[in-house]
Design a protein around this motif. Sequence first.
Motif, PDB file in Angstrom:
ATOM      1  N   GLN A  59       0.842  -1.206   0.000  1.00 57.33           N
ATOM      2  CA  GLN A  59       0.000   0.000   0.000  1.00 57.33           C
ATOM      3  C   GLN A  59       0.877   1.257   0.000  1.00 57.33           C
ATOM      4  N   GLN A  60       1.951   1.240   0.778  1.00 58.71           N
ATOM      5  CA  GLN A  60       2.868   2.384   0.824  1.00 58.71           C
ATOM      6  C   GLN A  60       3.581   2.556  -0.513  1.00 58.71           C
ATOM      7  N   GLN A  61       4.025   1.453  -1.117  1.00 55.28           N
ATOM      8  CA  GLN A  61       4.705   1.529  -2.416  1.00 55.28           C
ATOM      9  C   GLN A  61       3.767   2.080  -3.488  1.00 55.28           C
ATOM     10  N   ALA A  62       2.547   1.578  -3.543  1.00 57.57           N
ATOM     11  CA  ALA A  62       1.578   2.047  -4.537  1.00 57.57           C
ATOM     12  C   ALA A  62       1.245   3.521  -4.325  1.00 57.57           C
ATOM     13  N   ALA A  63       1.089   3.931  -3.079  1.00 60.43           N
ATOM     14  CA  ALA A  63       0.795   5.340  -2.795  1.00 60.43           C
ATOM     15  C   ALA A  63       1.949   6.230  -3.246  1.00 60.43           C
ATOM     16  N   TYR A  64       3.174   5.780  -3.027  1.00 63.32           N
ATOM     17  CA  TYR A  64       4.340   6.553  -3.477  1.00 63.32           C
ATOM     18  C   TYR A  64       4.350   6.662  -5.000  1.00 63.32           C
ATOM     19  N   ILE A  65       4.150   5.547  -5.686  1.00 61.72           N
ATOM     20  CA  ILE A  65       4.168   5.554  -7.151  1.00 61.72           C
ATOM     21  C   ILE A  65       3.103   6.510  -7.678  1.00 61.72           C
ATOM     22  N   ARG A  66       1.887   6.415  -7.146  1.00 61.05           N
ATOM     23  CA  ARG A  66       0.781   7.235  -7.647  1.00 61.05           C
ATOM     24  C   ARG A  66       0.949   8.720  -7.306  1.00 61.05           C
ATOM     25  N   GLY A  67       1.465   9.010  -6.130  1.00 56.16           N
ATOM     26  CA  GLY A  67       1.437  10.403  -5.663  1.00 56.16           C
ATOM     27  C   GLY A  67       2.751  11.150  -5.632  1.00 56.16           C
ATOM     28  N   GLN A  68       3.870  10.441  -5.582  1.00 53.34           N
ATOM     29  CA  GLN A  68       5.133  11.140  -5.370  1.00 53.34           C
ATOM     30  C   GLN A  68       6.246  10.760  -6.330  1.00 53.34           C
ATOM     31  N   SER A  69       6.105   9.693  -7.100  1.00 51.61           N
ATOM     32  CA  SER A  69       7.229   9.181  -7.896  1.00 51.61           C
ATOM     33  C   SER A  69       7.597  10.077  -9.073  1.00 51.61           C
ATOM     34  N   ARG A  70       6.651  10.878  -9.553  1.00 51.59           N
ATOM     35  CA  ARG A  70       6.881  11.766 -10.707  1.00 51.59           C
ATOM     36  C   ARG A  70       7.317  10.990 -11.948  1.00 51.59           C
ATOM     37  N   ARG A  71       6.810   9.799 -12.092  1.00 51.64           N
ATOM     38  CA  ARG A  71       7.124   8.978 -13.255  1.00 51.64           C
ATOM     39  C   ARG A  71       5.837   8.687 -14.028  1.00 51.64           C
ATOM     40  N   THR A  72       5.987   8.465 -15.319  1.00 44.53           N
ATOM     41  CA  THR A  72       4.860   8.148 -16.176  1.00 44.53           C
ATOM     42  C   THR A  72       4.635   6.640 -16.152  1.00 44.53           C
ATOM     43  N   PHE A  73       3.381   6.228 -15.881  1.00 44.46           N
ATOM     44  CA  PHE A  73       3.092   4.802 -15.791  1.00 44.46           C
ATOM     45  C   PHE A  73       1.640   4.532 -16.171  1.00 44.46           C
ATOM     46  N   ARG A  74       1.366   3.266 -16.454  1.00 43.80           N
ATOM     47  CA  ARG A  74       0.011   2.760 -16.619  1.00 43.80           C
ATOM     48  C   ARG A  74      -0.204   1.739 -15.510  1.00 43.80           C
ATOM     49  N   GLU A  75      -1.411   1.711 -15.004  1.00 41.20           N
ATOM     50  CA  GLU A  75      -1.718   0.840 -13.872  1.00 41.20           C
ATOM     51  C   GLU A  75      -2.751  -0.190 -14.292  1.00 41.20           C
ATOM     52  N   GLN A  76      -2.537  -1.439 -13.847  1.00 39.18           N
ATOM     53  CA  GLN A  76      -3.473  -2.508 -14.181  1.00 39.18           C
ATOM     54  C   GLN A  76      -3.658  -3.406 -12.959  1.00 39.18           C
ATOM     55  N   GLN A  77      -4.896  -3.690 -12.645  1.00 34.95           N
ATOM     56  CA  GLN A  77      -5.206  -4.607 -11.539  1.00 34.95           C
ATOM     57  C   GLN A  77      -5.264  -6.021 -12.098  1.00 34.95           C
ATOM     58  N   ARG A  78      -4.539  -6.934 -11.482  1.00 37.10           N
ATOM     59  CA  ARG A  78      -4.577  -8.331 -11.913  1.00 37.10           C
ATOM     60  C   ARG A  78      -5.642  -9.092 -11.118  1.00 37.10           C
ATOM     61  N   GLY A  79      -6.065 -10.213 -11.656  1.00 43.48           N
ATOM     62  CA  GLY A  79      -7.089 -11.031 -11.005  1.00 43.48           C
ATOM     63  C   GLY A  79      -6.645 -11.624  -9.679  1.00 43.48           C
ATOM     64  N   ASP A  80      -5.338 -11.737  -9.474  1.00 38.55           N
ATOM     65  CA  ASP A  80      -4.835 -12.330  -8.229  1.00 38.55           C
ATOM     66  C   ASP A  80      -4.632 -11.298  -7.123  1.00 38.55           C
ATOM     67  N   GLY A  81      -5.113 -10.067  -7.348  1.00 43.58           N
ATOM     68  CA  GLY A  81      -5.034  -9.033  -6.313  1.00 43.58           C
ATOM     69  C   GLY A  81      -3.789  -8.176  -6.369  1.00 43.58           C
ATOM     70  N   LEU A  82      -2.944  -8.414  -7.330  1.00 51.61           N
ATOM     71  CA  LEU A  82      -1.725  -7.619  -7.462  1.00 51.61           C
ATOM     72  C   LEU A  82      -1.960  -6.465  -8.432  1.00 51.61           C
ATOM     73  N   THR A  83      -1.226  -5.384  -8.233  1.00 51.06           N
ATOM     74  CA  THR A  83      -1.298  -4.225  -9.120  1.00 51.06           C
ATOM     75  C   THR A  83      -0.004  -4.155  -9.910  1.00 51.06           C
ATOM     76  N   VAL A  84      -0.112  -3.996 -11.222  1.00 52.03           N
ATOM     77  CA  VAL A  84       1.056  -3.887 -12.093  1.00 52.03           C
ATOM     78  C   VAL A  84       1.168  -2.433 -12.542  1.00 52.03           C
ATOM     79  N   PHE A  85       2.306  -1.837 -12.245  1.00 54.29           N
ATOM     80  CA  PHE A  85       2.617  -0.490 -12.716  1.00 54.29           C
ATOM     81  C   PHE A  85       3.616  -0.647 -13.855  1.00 54.29           C
ATOM     82  N   ARG A  86       3.235  -0.218 -15.056  1.00 49.55           N
ATOM     83  CA  ARG A  86       4.104  -0.300 -16.242  1.00 49.55           C
ATOM     84  C   ARG A  86       4.660   1.086 -16.505  1.00 49.55           C
ATOM     85  N   PHE A  87       5.997   1.217 -16.407  1.00 48.04           N
ATOM     86  CA  PHE A  87       6.672   2.501 -16.561  1.00 48.04           C
ATOM     87  C   PHE A  87       7.256   2.635 -17.959  1.00 48.04           C
ATOM     88  N   ASP A  88       7.088   3.801 -18.560  1.00 55.66           N
ATOM     89  CA  ASP A  88       7.625   4.071 -19.893  1.00 55.66           C
ATOM     90  C   ASP A  88       9.145   4.156 -19.855  1.00 55.66           C
TER      91      ASP A  88
END
Length: 146
Positions: A59-88
């Motif tokens: 949860q802390q890692q995802a919050a950092y990526i979404r709010g503070q990382s300043r990187r461009t990414f696409r987010e996808q929720q997987r069926g197994d409960g994991l979130t995949v962040f794809r960075f350009d």
Amino acid sequence: MTLRPINRIEPNMPVQAYQTYSITVPRDTAVRAACEQVGCEAWRHGWESVIDERTQLGQQQAAYIRGQSRRTFREQQRGDGLTVFRFDSGQRCFAEHQSRPEIYAVRDGDWRGNPTGMTRQHTRAADWVEDFGEHQQRIADQRKEG
């Protein structure tokens, strides 16, 4: 350990007629480096971070990526409960890279000494290469002229 003697050709010109180009690496020195400088694969091709948001760390890692990382990414929720962040590609990854700095120097003289004491240091390898190439061209032009 026995060092072999250095075999040097005796120069045809006085020491003042020469310039020495060198690239050296200081011993035991590491500096923080950008992804591009170290050939980072994540920077070159992009990367994925798979985060388990069911955990507090995730949860802390995802919050950092979404709010503070300043990187461009696409987010996808997987069926197994994991979130995949794809960075350009072309952006700084999350690793702290280190490199050994190179010193690109040009000095008057040769192995016999530096008669003028002049030494200059290039900050970029490309500048050193350009300087060296221009120097070689001057020598070729002088030889052609006689």
